[in-house]
Structure formats: structure tokens, C-alpha cells
Design a protein around this motif. Structure first.
Motif, PDB file in Angstrom:
ATOM      1  N   UNK A  20     -36.571 -95.336  -4.139  1.00 36.54           N
ATOM      2  CA  UNK A  20     -37.089 -96.342  -5.071  1.00 36.54           C
ATOM      3  C   UNK A  20     -36.294 -96.376  -6.372  1.00 36.54           C
ATOM      4  N   UNK A  21     -35.920 -95.215  -6.941  1.00 35.76           N
ATOM      5  CA  UNK A  21     -35.034 -95.275  -8.116  1.00 35.76           C
ATOM      6  C   UNK A  21     -33.711 -95.971  -7.851  1.00 35.76           C
ATOM      7  N   UNK A  22     -33.135 -95.770  -6.658  1.00 39.12           N
ATOM      8  CA  UNK A  22     -31.874 -96.437  -6.329  1.00 39.12           C
ATOM      9  C   UNK A  22     -32.044 -97.955  -6.323  1.00 39.12           C
ATOM     10  N   UNK A  23     -33.127 -98.410  -5.738  1.00 35.77           N
ATOM     11  CA  UNK A  23     -33.366 -99.849  -5.676  1.00 35.77           C
ATOM     12  C   UNK A  23     -33.559-100.433  -7.075  1.00 35.77           C
ATOM     13  N   UNK A  24     -34.358 -99.745  -7.884  1.00 36.34           N
ATOM     14  CA  UNK A  24     -34.572-100.210  -9.255  1.00 36.34           C
ATOM     15  C   UNK A  24     -33.279-100.203 -10.045  1.00 36.34           C
ATOM     16  N   UNK A  63     -31.676-103.322 -12.153  1.00 38.68           N
ATOM     17  CA  UNK A  63     -31.481-103.226 -13.597  1.00 38.68           C
ATOM     18  C   UNK A  63     -30.003-103.374 -13.943  1.00 38.68           C
ATOM     19  N   UNK A  64     -29.156-102.701 -13.190  1.00 37.56           N
ATOM     20  CA  UNK A  64     -27.710-102.778 -13.453  1.00 37.56           C
ATOM     21  C   UNK A  64     -27.210-104.212 -13.299  1.00 37.56           C
ATOM     22  N   UNK A  65     -27.673-104.887 -12.260  1.00 36.74           N
ATOM     23  CA  UNK A  65     -27.221-106.261 -12.007  1.00 36.74           C
ATOM     24  C   UNK A  65     -27.687-107.210 -13.093  1.00 36.74           C
ATOM     25  N   UNK A  66     -28.955-107.128 -13.492  1.00 30.39           N
ATOM     26  CA  UNK A  66     -29.462-108.074 -14.487  1.00 30.39           C
ATOM     27  C   UNK A  66     -28.877-107.788 -15.872  1.00 30.39           C
ATOM     28  N   UNK A  67     -28.708-106.517 -16.208  1.00 31.74           N
ATOM     29  CA  UNK A  67     -28.123-106.199 -17.512  1.00 31.74           C
ATOM     30  C   UNK A  67     -26.639-106.548 -17.553  1.00 31.74           C
ATOM     31  N   UNK A  68     -25.950-106.333 -16.456  1.00 36.24           N
ATOM     32  CA  UNK A  68     -24.546-106.740 -16.394  1.00 36.24           C
ATOM     33  C   UNK A  68     -24.421-108.249 -16.513  1.00 36.24           C
ATOM     34  N   UNK A  69     -25.308-108.970 -15.855  1.00 31.04           N
ATOM     35  CA  UNK A  69     -25.273-110.436 -15.929  1.00 31.04           C
ATOM     36  C   UNK A  69     -25.446-110.906 -17.364  1.00 31.04           C
ATOM     37  N   UNK A  73     -38.509 -93.654 -13.094  1.00 32.94           N
ATOM     38  CA  UNK A  73     -38.460 -93.364 -11.661  1.00 32.94           C
ATOM     39  C   UNK A  73     -37.278 -92.464 -11.315  1.00 32.94           C
ATOM     40  N   UNK A  74     -36.131 -92.737 -11.942  1.00 28.09           N
ATOM     41  CA  UNK A  74     -34.953 -91.904 -11.684  1.00 28.09           C
ATOM     42  C   UNK A  74     -35.183 -90.480 -12.163  1.00 28.09           C
ATOM     43  N   UNK A  75     -35.763 -90.321 -13.363  1.00 30.99           N
ATOM     44  CA  UNK A  75     -36.037 -88.987 -13.890  1.00 30.99           C
ATOM     45  C   UNK A  75     -37.010 -88.225 -12.987  1.00 30.99           C
ATOM     46  N   UNK A  76     -38.050 -88.925 -12.499  1.00 29.40           N
ATOM     47  CA  UNK A  76     -38.999 -88.276 -11.598  1.00 29.40           C
ATOM     48  C   UNK A  76     -38.336 -87.846 -10.296  1.00 29.40           C
ATOM     49  N   UNK A  77     -37.433 -88.706  -9.789  1.00 31.08           N
ATOM     50  CA  UNK A  77     -36.745 -88.362  -8.549  1.00 31.08           C
ATOM     51  C   UNK A  77     -35.794 -87.190  -8.707  1.00 31.08           C
ATOM     52  N   UNK A  78     -35.169 -87.094  -9.870  1.00 30.31           N
ATOM     53  CA  UNK A  78     -34.173 -86.044 -10.100  1.00 30.31           C
ATOM     54  C   UNK A  78     -34.784 -84.742 -10.620  1.00 30.31           C
ATOM     55  N   UNK A  79     -35.817 -84.861 -11.454  1.00 29.05           N
ATOM     56  CA  UNK A  79     -36.371 -83.698 -12.135  1.00 29.05           C
ATOM     57  C   UNK A  79     -37.780 -83.339 -11.690  1.00 29.05           C
ATOM     58  N   UNK A  80     -38.383 -84.243 -10.903  1.00 33.07           N
ATOM     59  CA  UNK A  80     -39.788 -84.065 -10.554  1.00 33.07           C
ATOM     60  C   UNK A  80     -40.654 -84.701 -11.607  1.00 33.07           C
ATOM     61  N   UNK A  81     -41.874 -85.098 -11.254  1.00 27.82           N
ATOM     62  CA  UNK A  81     -42.753 -85.757 -12.219  1.00 27.82           C
ATOM     63  C   UNK A  81     -43.228 -84.785 -13.279  1.00 27.82           C
ATOM     64  N   UNK A  82     -43.545 -85.321 -14.453  1.00 28.02           N
ATOM     65  CA  UNK A  82     -44.180 -84.535 -15.510  1.00 28.02           C
ATOM     66  C   UNK A  82     -45.565 -84.136 -15.031  1.00 28.02           C
ATOM     67  N   UNK A  83     -46.009 -82.958 -15.385  1.00 32.82           N
ATOM     68  CA  UNK A  83     -47.255 -82.407 -14.853  1.00 32.82           C
ATOM     69  C   UNK A  83     -48.441 -83.325 -15.049  1.00 32.82           C
ATOM     70  N   UNK A  89     -37.566-109.434 -17.086  1.00 31.58           N
ATOM     71  CA  UNK A  89     -38.998-109.463 -16.837  1.00 31.58           C
ATOM     72  C   UNK A  89     -39.375-109.164 -15.392  1.00 31.58           C
ATOM     73  N   UNK A  90     -38.414-109.198 -14.491  1.00 26.00           N
ATOM     74  CA  UNK A  90     -38.724-108.858 -13.099  1.00 26.00           C
ATOM     75  C   UNK A  90     -38.851-107.343 -12.958  1.00 26.00           C
ATOM     76  N   UNK A  91     -39.859-106.877 -12.241  1.00 31.69           N
ATOM     77  CA  UNK A  91     -39.912-105.435 -12.000  1.00 31.69           C
ATOM     78  C   UNK A  91     -38.781-105.022 -11.035  1.00 31.69           C
ATOM     79  N   UNK A  92     -38.242-103.849 -11.195  1.00 27.19           N
ATOM     80  CA  UNK A  92     -38.583-102.865 -12.214  1.00 27.19           C
ATOM     81  C   UNK A  92     -37.753-103.114 -13.473  1.00 27.19           C
ATOM     82  N   UNK A  93     -38.395-102.960 -14.650  1.00 31.80           N
ATOM     83  CA  UNK A  93     -37.629-103.091 -15.875  1.00 31.80           C
ATOM     84  C   UNK A  93     -36.881-101.785 -16.156  1.00 31.80           C
TER      85      UNK A  93
END
Length: 384
Positions: A313-317, A321-327, A372-382, A361-365
Motif C-alpha cells: 500500500x505504501x508503494x501504491x500511494x 503522490x510522486x506522479x501528482x507532485x511531479x505533474x 503509510x511508508x513509515x509504518x511499513x518500514x518502521x512498524x506502527x506507533x504503539x 486531493x485524491x487519496x492518498x495525499x
């Protein structure tokens, strides 16, 4: 693939885009021609008598369509997302949305009735109600925002929370038919950009999905169900494709403007010789060149069943995000190259500038993607 969007059709669509934007009108003429060309059946597999295009194929088509009319492409996206989800499930042996593919082949137009104001759970929670009818069906109550294709959809894919059944709570996904009523569409779409989408607010007032049109009952919260993954993957990658196509057009316009504009300071030399503008165009191209391959690599991983585990899910987001910000960055550079003429409302670059703003405005912002990336890499905050 190009027979679904030939050059002649693309140019007719391009010629109408400014008028739809100026008048804040829905793109009826574009839709009629796209239907006639079979564009809305792109994802229907060959075993159901469709073209059988892949997510990569459709991504390329949507980039192409967005280069002519971003708002048309973005609205069509919502139909393609549902048919793309259905195709993804179909290819994995899950027939629960095959009726969506059959419907598309028979002319149904699917809309996306998911987004709700203030609901940052998006797919895994809802402010809307899903009330069981006792026979496996549900009636939906609530307000959905950004409902693209509002003037024409025939079937709305939506969701709500069942809080009354014995196994409640459950997030219920179902499809309601326009002809059955139970909803009101507000005429409230008067936005800065993406005007032709006519993504009006839809108030569900008992819109009913029969038992055979209820496709999931899921526990609220993060869920690995293939439907959730299918919606997220098709939504993120096809949205990324639209804004990438928009940016590709902006870069074309910048290159054309640099060749046509001249500088009195430099003996009427073309601006294409100016080192600063050359850098701007090169910088835009370098940033944009990487995006299509990222979209297509991710689409290929989906098709091949690559397991990215908690990073899917982080990869998809991240791609979206990269595409819309680059645009947005590319359009900014293009406007700097083209000059003050792009500030007029009649300017195509001016319209692209307004349209590209919708990408945030489209999810994910960006904030949600980073979390999501931080949770995937570091685990969720407790406490999460």
C-alpha cells in the motif's frame, strides 16, 4: 490498443476541452464517442468478448487521453477503476465482480461513490450507513463527495457501515442502480479545475443494493481483502496516469512556446536558446521521464503477483503522490517558460495549471503516504 483512442478521436476531444471547462459542462460529446469506440470496455477480458487490455495498456491510454482533456480522462478513470478491480479479481479466479465486467460490455457506466468529507479511513471505514434488508441486500444512507460522472452513471459502486447486524460492525460494499432511485445528486460542481468531470455531491437516501450486488462485508480497519487491494491499486495507478499525461502535454506546450518566443535582448533569438529556459525544460523532462516506468513497473508487479508485503500500500500511494507532485512541478516550469500569456483563462497551460491542482486531493495525499511508508518500514506507533 490505439483503435480505442485513434488520433482523429483524440484531436476532437482536445478541441472540445476548453469549451467544457469554460462553460462548466459535462463532456457528453466526448463520452458518446468514447463509448462508440469501445473505450469503456477496455478492461473486459477476451473470455467475456472484450479487448482484454492490461493495467499497463489502460494506463498508457489514460495518459494519452489526459494529454488532450484531463477532466475527461479523470472522470472516465472512475469507471475504469471499477472495471479494473473486477478484471484484477477475475484474473485471480474471483468472480464476485464479474457482473461489473459483463455490465461494462453491455453499456453500463460505473461511478465511484466512496469519498466522504472527514473520512480519512477512506476504504476501511465509513460515515455512511448500510442498513440490511433482511434478505442479504442493503440500503445506503449518507453523503458521498467527488462523485465523478454524476450526470450519466448507470451504476454506483458505494459503501457504508452496517452497525446493526449480529456480527456488526461491517463495512459493506455494494452497487446501486440509478434507475432504482434512493439518492439525490446536488448541482454543486463549480470548482477551480477539472470542471468537466462534474463530480457532484451524491446524497444516498436509501439507495438499495440487492443481495447479488453486495460484494463485500469486511471488518473495519486495515484489511488485506483482494477487493481493497484492487481498489487501491487501480485507483492510485490510474490517477497517477492521468496527471502524468497532463504533465506530458504541459511539457509539449513549453517546448513549443520556447521555439516560438523571441528575445529582444538577444537580437530576437528564440527563447529555446536561453540557457535558463533550456534548464527549466530539461529539469521538467528529467523529473517526468521516470514516472511512466514507475507506474508500469508497479502494474507489472501486480500482474505477476509480486509480494511486497507490508510495503504494497505504501508503494501504491508513493507512485500516486510522486506522479501528482511531479505533474505540478512540470506545469510550473512550463508556465515559467511560456510566460504571461499562460495566465489568461483561454490559455491551455492556464487550464492545465488549474486542473493539476486537483491531484493533491485524491487519496492518498502526501501526509497519508508518508505515514503509510513509515509504518511499513518502521512498524506502527504503539498508539496507532
Amino acid at each position: 490498443m490505439t483503435e480505442l483512442l485513434p488520433d482523429s478521436l483524440l484531436e476532437r476531444i482536445r478541441s472540445r476541452a476548453a469549451g467544457f471547462d469554460r462553460k462548466n459542462e459535462f463532456f457528453d460529446d466526448d463520452l458518446t464517442e468514447l463509448i462508440d469506440a469501445g473505450y469503456l470496455t477496455a478492461f473486459v477480458p477476451r473470455d467475456l468478448d472484450g479487448p482484454g487490455l492490461t493495467l499497463i495498456d489502460v494506463s498508457r491510454l489514460q495518459r494519452r487521453l489526459a494529454s488532450a482533456a484531463p477532466a475527461t480522462a479523470l472522470a472516465i478513470n472512475m469507471h475504469l477503476i471499477w472495471t479494473g478491480v473486477a478484471r484484477q479479481l477475475h484474473d485471480r479466479g474471483d468472480s464476485s465482480l464479474d457482473f461489473v465486467l459483463s455490465g461494462a460490455a453491455q453499456g453500463e457506466i460505473y461511478a465511484f461513490g466512496i469519498s466522504e468529507a472527514g473520512n480519512d479511513l477512506v476504504l476501511v471505514g465509513s460515515n455512511s450507513e448500510a442498513r440490511p434488508d433482511g434478505e442479504g441486500g442493503y440500503s445506503f444512507y449518507g453523503t458521498k463527495i467527488f462523485t465523478s460522472l454524476a450526470p450519466v452513471w448507470t451504476v454506483l459502486g458505494t459503501m457504508g457501515l452496517d452497525s446493526t447486524s449480529d456480527d456488526a460492525p461491517k463495512v459493506v460494499y455494494g452497487f446501486v442502480r440509478r434507475e432504482d432511485g434512493g439518492f439525490t445528486i446536488k448541482d454543486d460542481w463549480d470548482t477551480v479545475g477539472m470542471r468537466a468531470t462534474q463530480s457532484r455531491t451524491t446524497v444516498l437516501e436509501g439507495a438499495h443494493a440487492s443481495a447479488d450486488a453486495v460484494v463485500r462485508r469486511l471488518a473495519p480497519g486495515p484489511n488485506p481483502d483482494p477487493l481493497i487491494f484492487g481498489i487501491s491499486s487501480n485507483f492510485q495507478l490510474l490517477v497517477a496516469s492521468v496527471y502524468t499525461g497532463l504533465a506530458e502535454r504541459a511539457l509539449e506546450l513549453a517546448i513549443d512556446a520556447a521555439a516560438k518566443r523571441t528575445s529582444k535582448q538577444n537580437n530576437n533569438a528564440p527563447y529555446s536558446d536561453d540557457p535558463v529556459l533550456r534548464w527549466r525544460i530539461a529539469d521538467a523532462w528529467i523529473a517526468l521521464d521516470a514516472i511512466p516506468s514507475q507506474i508500469e513497473r508497479t502494474a507489472s508487479d501486480i500482474a505477476e503477483g509480486v509480494d511486497h508485503g507490508s510495503l504494497w500500500f505504501p508503494k501504491l500511494s508513493a507512485v500516486k503522490v510522486r506522479a501528482t507532485e511531479t505533474a505540478r512541478s512540470v506545469v510550473d516550469q512550463a508556465i515559467a517558460v511560456a510566460g504571461g500569456g499562460s495566465y489568461f483563462s483561454r490559455s491551455e497551460l492556464g487550464r492545465l495549471y488549474r486542473d493539476v491542482l486537483a491531484g493533491m486531493f485524491h487519496p492518498s495525499n502526501s501526509d497519508a503516504a508518508h505515514k503509510a511508508a513509515a509504518n511499513g518500514l518502521l512498524g506502527p506507533i504503539a498508539d496507532d
